[in-house]
Scaffold this active site. Structure first.
Site, PDB file in Angstrom:
ATOM      1  CG  ASP A  97      41.524  43.690  43.935  1.00 61.13           C
ATOM      2  OD1 ASP A  97      42.130  42.861  44.640  1.00 61.13           O
ATOM      3  OD2 ASP A  97      41.740  44.917  43.976  1.00 61.13           O
ATOM      4  CE1 TYR A 155      46.410  44.738  37.198  1.00 60.32           C
ATOM      5  CE2 TYR A 155      48.707  45.257  37.670  1.00 60.32           C
ATOM      6  CZ  TYR A 155      47.594  44.455  37.858  1.00 60.32           C
ATOM      7  OH  TYR A 155      47.669  43.366  38.699  1.00 60.32           O
TER       8      TYR A 155
END
Length: 248
Positions: free
Chosen positions: A55, A113
């Site tokens: 994103d 992540y």
């Protein structure tokens, strides 16, 4: 007629100034900047394909993409030349020859992540971590995070209209680590949905703040409804940290 040679490229980037990894019509992205630099260097049109999309504002300490070149490339010379063409916030670290059918997205077997949170104002963490006023209950958040590994369908944490065939993911790690005045959330899975990690973190923070309880997480996941989950946390604290392939 020259035979195209396929390569993987490993890179890292500060995503603060970019609208994510993936090339877009009216916004600057990491992929577009990389494609332009590589096309200039190789004197051919280069289209990279990444291991996934990030994103806007999300960072990566490891991201892989593949591309095809008309010539055999020397890794040291290629990396030095490409890094000189790229802006300071994008760096390439490795060039890896792979077989012609190798695919940066579909061949990845694990992705990891981290999400960074801090509690004391720090100018050097601005844009790289999320500043929270109050410290949430890490034990509650870790008990809730363990629940994630019991499920497969994470529709409740996904953006709608993502054109994916399935919302199933296998999460193999989900835990919070305390580093004094900061927290780091670690999560690994075979794949992730759009906005999934930020939505998970927002939901776990709500549990740590006693806004919802741990059992509510099961109801949220089983609802498959994004509106039931917590708000997405800011992109600045999110990092793609590892992508694993069976042949690298």
């Amino acid at each position: 007629m020259s035979i195209l040679k396929r390569y993987f490229i490993e890179l890292t980037f500060n995503g603060s100034k970019y609208h994510g990894w993936q090339k877009q019509e009216n916004a600057i992205s990491v992929q577009q900047v990389l494609n332009n630099a590589m096309s200039t260097l190789l004197r051919q049109d280069v289209e990279t394909l990444g291991c996934g999309r990030t994103d806007s504002g999300v960072h990566a300490t490891q991201l892989f993409a593949h591309f095809d070149a008309m010539a055999e490339l020397d890794e040291n010379k290629f990396l030095k030349s490409l890094n000189s063409l790229l802006p300071y916030d994008i760096a390439v670290n490795r060039l890896i020859p792979v077989h012609p059918e190798a695919h940066a997205r579909f061949d990845a077997v694990k992705r990891s992540y981290q999400y960074q949170v801090h509690f004391k104002k720090d100018p050097f963490k601005q844009g790289f971590s999320w500043l929270l006023r109050d410290v949430p209950d890490i034990q509650k958040m870790n008990r809730a995070a363990a629940i994630l590994k019991e499920y497969r369908d994470f529709s409740c944490f996904s953006k709608s209209n993502t054109q994916t065939f399935t919302n199933n993911c296998v999460i193999t790690r989900a835990e919070w680590e305390s580093n004094g005045s900061s927290l780091v959330f670690h999560i690994s899975a075979d794949r992730f949905l759009r906005n999934m990690v930020r939505a998970i973190v927002g939901t776990l923070i709500s549990i740590g703040r006693n806004e919802i309880n741990e059992d509510d997480l099961r109801k949220i996941i089983e609802s498959k409804n994004r509106s039931k989950a917590g708000a997405s946390v800011p992109a600045c604290g999110l990092y793609l940290t590892e992508v694993v392939y069976p042949y690298i």
